[in-house]
Structures are given as C-alpha cells and as structure tokens.
Design an enzyme around this catalytic site. Structure first.
Site, PDB file in Angstrom:
ATOM      1  N   CYS A 202       0.826  -1.203   0.000  1.00  0.00           N
ATOM      2  CA  CYS A 202       0.000   0.000   0.000  1.00  0.00           C
ATOM      3  C   CYS A 202       0.863   1.256   0.000  1.00  0.00           C
ATOM      4  O   CYS A 202       0.459   2.289  -0.532  1.00  0.00           O
ATOM      5  CB  CYS A 202      -0.926   0.000   1.203  1.00  0.00           C
ATOM      6  SG  CYS A 202      -2.187  -1.296   1.156  1.00  0.00           S
ATOM      7  N   CYS A 362      14.145   2.709  12.934  1.00  0.00           N
ATOM      8  CA  CYS A 362      12.998   3.383  13.547  1.00  0.00           C
ATOM      9  C   CYS A 362      12.703   2.649  14.845  1.00  0.00           C
ATOM     10  O   CYS A 362      13.533   1.868  15.326  1.00  0.00           O
ATOM     11  CB  CYS A 362      11.787   3.408  12.611  1.00  0.00           C
ATOM     12  SG  CYS A 362      11.051   1.783  12.320  1.00  0.00           S
TER      13      CYS A 362
END
Length: 404
Positions: A202, A362
């Site tokens: 996506c 992250c």
C-alpha cells in the site's frame, strides 16, 4: 459452506438491564437475539494489526459487545496512518498503536476487556498467543505473517478471518482447516507465498481509505457470524471488492491437500516473522546472520558495522526515519534524522550515494523497512534495515537508550 456452522462460543450470563438497552438492535435480530448477544459477550477474539483493516474491525467488534478483544501490534501511530486507520486520532501520533486502540475501544464500550500485545507475532510466540482466543481476525499487511497465522490456526484448530487491501480492491475470507464437515485454509487458495518484492505494498501503490473500512467491517461481520453460529460464512469463498467499479464478486475455494504444508512440531520452529510490508524485503541485499531475512541487520550485526565505521573500515550512513518528537530521548551514534515522509515524497533520496551502505532505523523496524524499499527503488545498492528496530537495539545492545 451453505448452512450455518455451530456457534463457536457458549452463551455467557444473562444480560443486565444496561446491556439489554445497549444491544437492543442486536436483540431484535433473529440471527443474533439474546442468546447470540450472550455468546458475543463471552467471546475472545484476537485482532492482529491495529491498522487499516484492524481499525474498523476493532471498532465494530467492540461495539458489538465482544467480551474480550486482544490487539497485537508493535508499531506506533504515524500521521500517514490517519487516512484509513480510524481507530486512532491526531493526538495518538507517536504513541503505540495498541495503547491508542485500547483507549478508544474502552471508551466505546466498557463491557469489553481489551488485552494489548505490543509485540511482533513470531513462530516462537504464535501458539501461546493464539490459543488463548476463540477466533483470530488477521489485519496484517505481509505474507510471512499471514502464512504463520494460517499454519498456527491449522495446528490449533482455530478459525480465522482474513482480509487484504490494495488500491481500490479488497479480499475477505474465512479459513478453518478443522471446520466441521471439512475446511479450507490459506494455502488452498494461494499455495506458497509469493517471492519477496514481487507484490507491491500500500505504501507503493496506495489504498483508498474507505476500502479498508468496507473490508474491515466485512471481517467483523464474519467474526460475529462465527461466534453466534448464524448466517452463511465466507468459509469456502473469497469475497472480492472492486470499489472503483462498485462490484463485489465471489471466488469459490476448494480443499487442495497437496498444497498444504504440514506445520512443524511445536517448539521446533526457529524463524522470526518479518512484519514489514512485502515490498520492504528483497533478496538483492546481503544478510548478516543465518536466519535473518535478506536486507535485515540484527542489533549485533549493526553494532559490529558501527565499530567498523568508527575504525574507518566501513562507509556507513545511518538514518533514523522517526519523527522529530520521537528522537528527543536519543538515537544511534552518528545517526541523522530523515522522517519517513521524506522518503515517501522522494526528497530524502536526493544526493544519496548508491555505493555507500545505508542503514535505516525506527522504533520497531516497520517504518524503516518502508524507507528501505524507497531507497532500493532509487538505486541504492546496499540498504540495511535494523531488525526489530531501536526497541531490539536497546534490549540487546544499549539498555541506556530510551525508546518512547
């Protein structure tokens, strides 16, 4: 399946006056009624992922009065999530998704016990986690986890509701290898997972937010039907939505025993499922440790790479892709901050040396996995993503690093 399956859950205690009022519209339905509502209140449903599919599924399951809802997710809320992940709001950006989702569900329905599992689903913890629930709703976004869920549910005899979205399309089905009268599972439809990088995510191709709502709501409907033993479920069928053409169609599924891979004996698996989007994994990058997915860098591997950099033996660019507010407590030595949005819009790619080792980090490894996909697409040859993110780094290498 042409007739309803037996209810998954026995009815709980009689409804209180407040519950009769809250669930009045369910009580008016012959397909649910008072007994069905008591089954819902006694049910334990595990939802994997508090993202695009998990958000609407969680909201409608809580509103329906599912008594115990488990939420599994190890990511934090990002601004880009809010276009479709409606269980979260702007105030939740930077917070763990399971915390944000739990607060919303508890505020929606105090009847619901919400259990949060801020972790990655792996082959080591899947059996223990899933066996505590009656039903699994899978809203994850990568093939490795889907097949792990499928094989674990087959081993435990659990039914699970599956959904998938991309662009303006969605697919929803129910898989239950041990269903009475014969069942089907994910491998009957898709066989083996596709090769890494062959299916866009996506993040690359986009998704219409309302398509997630349509698919997630359909998944919640399937869960309710299974708990109550009512209606015709999607077991043996895949419902396919083309939102831009405004059509739903149905694809029948038949058992394919030759496709099924018997799950290994419990306790013998030593594979960690990578929860990042499929496009964030590639075979073109090097591995650092046997068993580590290609392109992934273990905390120990990163420690050694940073030592080589500091000794002048390696040319390494370390980039933290979190938001500025998340890095206030610190990050890796020598890391520069370039938030994920800059990788998505291409501005972070300007001036990157394609021959220099790029290490992306992250909190949990999910956002950096997406940034790695952008970097590889831009021609950076050696891109590494810290497996498990800074949470794993703090656990295994630097306990002094605070990771919010």
């Amino acid at each position: 399946m042409t007739s309803p399956l037996a209810p998954l859950v026995a009815p709980g205690p009689p409804l209180t006056p407040g519950q009769v009022d809250r669930y009045a519209r369910h009580l008016a339905l012959a397909q649910v009624g008072e007994v069905g509502q008591r089954r819902l209140l006694a049910a334990r449903v595990l939802v994997l992922g508090a993202g695009g599919l998990g958000s609407p599924a969680l909201l409608y399951l809580a509103a329906a009065g599912v008594g115990t809802i488990g939420v599994v997710d190890d990511d934090v809320v990002e601004a880009s999530n809010l276009q479709r992940q409606v269980v979260h709001d702007l105030a939740a950006v930077g917070r763990p998704k399971v915390v944000s989702a739990a607060e919303r569900l508890r505020g929606l329905n105090p009847d619901v016990e919400v259990r949060t599992h801020a972790l990655r689903l792996t082959a080591h913890n899947a059996d223990e986690l899933l066996r505590g629930y009656d039903l699994v709703v899978d809203g994850t976004d990568n093939f490795a986890t889907r097949y792990l869920v499928n094989d674990t549910c087959a081993r435990l005899g659990l039914p699970w509701v599956w959904g998938s979205v991309l662009r303006g399309h969605a697919q929803v089905s129910v898989f239950w290898a041990a269903a009475p009268g014969g069942g089907v599972d994910l491998r009957d439809v898709f066989g083996e997972p596709p090769a890494p990088g062959t299916v866009p995510s996506c993040a690359e191709d986009g998704v219409l937010g309302a398509v997630c709502a349509a698919a997630g709501a359909a998944m919640a409907v399937e869960a309710v039907k299974l708990v109550c033993g009512t209606g015709r479920t999607l077991l043996g069928r895949v419902a396919v939505l083309d939102a831009f053409d405004a059509t739903w169609r149905e694809v029948p599924v038949r058992p394919q025993p030759a496709r099924r891979t018997p799950p290994p004996p419990e306790g013998s698996v030593d594979v960690v499922t990578d929860p990042r989007p499929d496009s964030a994994r590639t075979d073109s990058a090097r591995t650092d440790t046997p068993g580590t997915p290609a392109g992934e860098l273990t905390p120990a591997g990163l420690r050694d790479l940073l030592a080589a950099r500091d000794a002048g033996a390696a040319d390494v660019d370390v980039v933290d892709v979190r938001e500025p507010g998340e890095t206030a407590a610190g990050t890796l030595p020598g890391a520069r901050l370039v938030p994920l949005g800059a990788w998505a819009d291409g501005s972070a790619l300007t001036g990157l040396d394609p021959d220099r080792t790029l290490v992306l980090v992250c909190r949990s490894g999910m956002r950096s996995g997406r940034a790695a996909a952008y970097a590889r697409a831009a021609g950076v040859r050696d891109v590494r993503n810290l497996d498990g993110g800074l949470v794993a780094w703090a656990r295994e290498v630097d306990p002094g690093l605070v990771v919010p």
